[in-house]
Scaffold this motif. Structure first.
Motif, short mmCIF file in Angstrom:
data_model
loop_
_atom_site.label_atom_id
_atom_site.label_comp_id
_atom_site.label_asym_id
_atom_site.label_seq_id
_atom_site.Cartn_x
_atom_site.Cartn_y
_atom_site.Cartn_z
N SER A 97 41.68 37.26 41.02
CA SER A 97 42.94 37.86 41.17
C SER A 97 43.83 36.43 41.03
O SER A 97 43.62 35.42 41.90
N PRO A 98 45.00 36.36 40.77
CA PRO A 98 46.08 35.05 40.50
C PRO A 98 46.58 35.01 42.40
O PRO A 98 46.95 34.02 42.53
N ASP A 99 46.73 36.05 42.93
CA ASP A 99 47.13 36.17 44.17
C ASP A 99 46.09 35.83 45.22
O ASP A 99 46.41 35.99 46.28
N LEU A 100 45.07 35.14 44.67
CA LEU A 100 43.96 34.99 45.65
C LEU A 100 44.23 33.84 46.68
O LEU A 100 43.95 34.15 47.90
N LYS A 101 45.23 32.95 46.25
CA LYS A 101 45.35 31.80 47.27
C LYS A 101 46.28 32.14 48.21
O LYS A 101 46.41 31.77 49.30
#
Length: 654
Positions: free
Chosen positions: A33-37
């Motif tokens: 997921s790109p919003d993992l960070k």
């Protein structure tokens, strides 16, 4: 992430990997997921991985419940809690599940793991799985005859995945260089149809794992044995410990055999009254390891006479009991008792991985995370109990033997008969069938490969590779051989002519060919005119270039020359009655007319002494040698290949 940071886990050059082990990594789509960070990886991602972990273990438990593993059971770990020491560094940056299993001599364990991974991908379609061993991408090895031409160990890094019950290959057209693991996983996730391998590849893999889980059940062997009651009690409660007993017996050394000589733990009274008959389940590989080794029973161990009907069961049980004694005492004295699976070790791994995020012990958030960890541990331990037992067998054995038990509990029981073990001695047919299948697969591949590589336009192909013998210039063979002779040769070998425009070395070729002619031609030839022409024989010596030798010529030299001439004439007369002369092809000189009359009873003398056509004989012999190879490698094709020539295959008569 740069390509330099991506270490290849699929290459055979990775020497870090333990031998006889299989490794795997499971990447869920949510870990990409790109919003993992922006999320808290220790709370959200970790909880998702733990939930997935429990679901996978629950799904696979029906397959693994009664399976006896060779060395260690199938387990899965969470990367946020236990980083993978054998995974590439790039994968540790992506939250995932991973595992390792040592299969040793039992290759069935490795392929059973592959089946479990394919089954996991079917039940959980939003996963991408990597699997490898010390050979690298062994799934590609299994389907090697059906892969695209560009796939090899160097180009397969971060390209091979299991997803949705199929093998997926990230195409070379998408990533010309080695893709990062994150990019490869993202591409597979969004382009499943494009990355799905061909049906022939899927079929080849399915041939290997399609028989599971039935094959896993077939791989188990039940045997009737006579063992000490303490061993029977252990196997009754923990059947999986048989693998450690077989390992202790099979890998024994002088030090461990000293423990078996006393049998202090499992046969304390050294009495036959302690022996009971039970049924034991083990893998076929374990049974073979026990049966195929000769082992003298310890003096303290009671054994029946060899004539006894139950001697085989007693001997097999003795080996199992000695194996238990050796591995138990070795681990206890050397302090090799494992701690993996205990709550303390699990809690320590959480602290090292930063699970508590620097929270103070006793705080509300710390207590909440601790309760979540304890709840997860209790649930996962139900599925990983076997792993915990295998990591701490001494403690588990002590716990079992500390409980009261008696011989009566094992007497009077109906023991099922042993399974047929003919497979141990009649495996030749199965091996030959497997080899024949591989041979047919290779021949089919070679046939298709030749068809696909066959030139379409004849003008693009040189005469040396033409399939039409009539269009082939056989004179190239003689020309290439002459160029080969003109090249330099020494004790290191001969130079092969690759470029006909290359500079020649200083060699008197004309004289060399005269010497060849002297071998192939008789010393004298009678012509139609009746004149005699002298030819040099193979024994003649040419002193014309040595002025000193000419000055030293004397009567002795004349006598020697006369003798050699007479000797050559006599030798030629003897050879007339043999077929040696007919074995060579002679020059096609015009035949004399009948009215000139120069024949004799044995045939025309001119025909007898017609000079040998050296080039024609050379080509004829090359063709004969090449034809006798029947398309296989041989001296003629090898030598012609060095000269840059390739004869067409002779398909006549086939």
């Amino acid at each position: 992430m740069s390509e330099a940071d991506v270490s290849s886990i699929f290459s055979q050059k990775n020497s870090r990997l333990p031998e006889d082990s299989v490794f795997f990594s499971i990447f869920p789509d949510f870990s990409l997921s790109p919003d993992l960070k922006s999320q808290s990886p220790k709370t959200n991602i970790s909880s998702h991985l733990q939930s997935l972990h429990l679901q996978i273990l629950q799904t696979l438990s029906s397959y693994t419940a009664n399976y006896i593993w060779q060395h260690e059971p199938f387990t899965i770990s969470v990367s946020t809690q236990t980083p993978c020491a054998f995974c590439p560094s790039s994968s540790n940056h992506i939250p995932h599940l991973h595992g390792k299993l040592r299969y040793g001599d039992n290759l069935e364990d490795e392929w059973f793991v592959v089946f479990l991974l394919f089954e996991t991908s079917r039940k959980f379609p939003n996963l991408s799985i990597c699997v490898w061993d010390t050979d690298g991408e062994f799934l590609l090895i299994e389907s090697a005859y059906h892969l695209p031409k560009w796939v090899n160990p160097e180009t397969s890094t971060n390209r091979i995945f299991i997803r949705g019950g199929n093998l997926h290959i990230v195409p070379n057209s998408q990533f010309r260089s080695v893709p990062s693991l994150f990019d490869a996983l993202s591409y597979v996730m969004t382009h499943e149809e494009k990355t799905k391998a061909s049906s022939s590849v899927q079929l080849a893999i399915n041939k290997r794992v399609g028989d599971y889980p039935d094959r896993a059940v077939k791989n188990m062997h039940r045997a009737k044995v006579r063992v000490p009651v303490s061993v029977a009690q252990i196997l009754k409660h923990e059947p999986c410990l048989i693998s450690l007993a077989v390992e202790g017996f099979y890998d024994r050394d002088i030090d461990s055999m000293k423990y078996a000589a006393n049998m202090d733990r499992f046969l304390p009274n050294k009495s036959s009254d302690e022996i009971v008959e039970v049924s034991v389940i083990m893998s076929r590989a374990m049974y073979a390891q026990l049966m195929q080794q000769t082992f003298q029973a310890p003096k303290c161990y009671p054994m029946p006479p060899r004539s006894d009907a139950g001697y085989s069961a007693a001997e097999l049980g003795m080996k199992i009991a000695c194996g238990f004694e050796m591995f138990y005492q070795t681990r206890k004295h050397d302090g090799l008792e494992g701690k993996g699976g205990t709550w303390e070790v699990y809690r320590e791994s959480l602290e090292k991985s930063g699970y508590f995020e620097g929270l103070l012990p006793g705080s509300n958030e710390y207590k909440r995370l601790m309760e979540n960890a304890q709840d997860y541990y209790r649930k996962s331990s139900l599925h990983s109990r076997e792993s915990e037992i295998m990591s701490a067998p001494v403690r588990r054995i002590d716990d079992i033997l500390s409980q009261p038990f008696s011989l009566d509990a094992f007497k009077g029981q109906e023991i099922p008969p042993s399974d047929d073990d003919s497979w141990l001695y009649d495996g030749e047919d199965e091996l030959n069938a497997a080899l024949l299948e591989r041979q047919q697969e290779m021949e089919y591949y070679d046939l298709n490969h030749k068809k696909s590589s066959k030139p379409q336009e004849p003008e693009d192909v040189g005469p040396s590779s033409s399939s039409n013998m009539d269009d082939y210039d056989l004179g190239d063979i003689a020309k290439s051989m002459q160029e080969f002779i003109q090249k330099m040769s020494s004790f290191e070998g001969a130079e092969v002519p690759r470029d006909r425009s290359s500079n020649d070395v200083d060699l008197d070729v004309e004289r060399f060919m005269q010497e060849i002619d002297s071998v192939m031609k008789p010393p004298k030839a009678v012509h139609a005119e009746g004149d005699d022409e002298d030819f040099s024989s193979d024994m003649d010596l040419d002193y014309s270039e040595d002025s000193d030798d000419e000055e030293l010529a004397d009567e002795h030299g004349d006598e020697q020359a006369a003798f050699m001439s007479s000797y050559s004439d006599a030798l030629s007369e003897e050879l007339k009655s043999t077929t040696l002369n007919k074995s060579f092809v002679h020059a096609s000189d015009p035949q004399p007319k009948k009215d000139e009359g120069t024949s004799n009873a044995s045939g025309d003398v001119e025909e007898e002494f017609t000079p040998v056509n050296v080039d024609l004989n050379l080509v004829k012999n090359f063709l004969g040698s090449f034809s006798s190879q029947e398309g296989l490698p041989g001296p003629a094709s090898n030598l012609l290949g060095l000269m840059g020539l390739q004869l067409p295959h002779d398909n006549k008569g086939k």
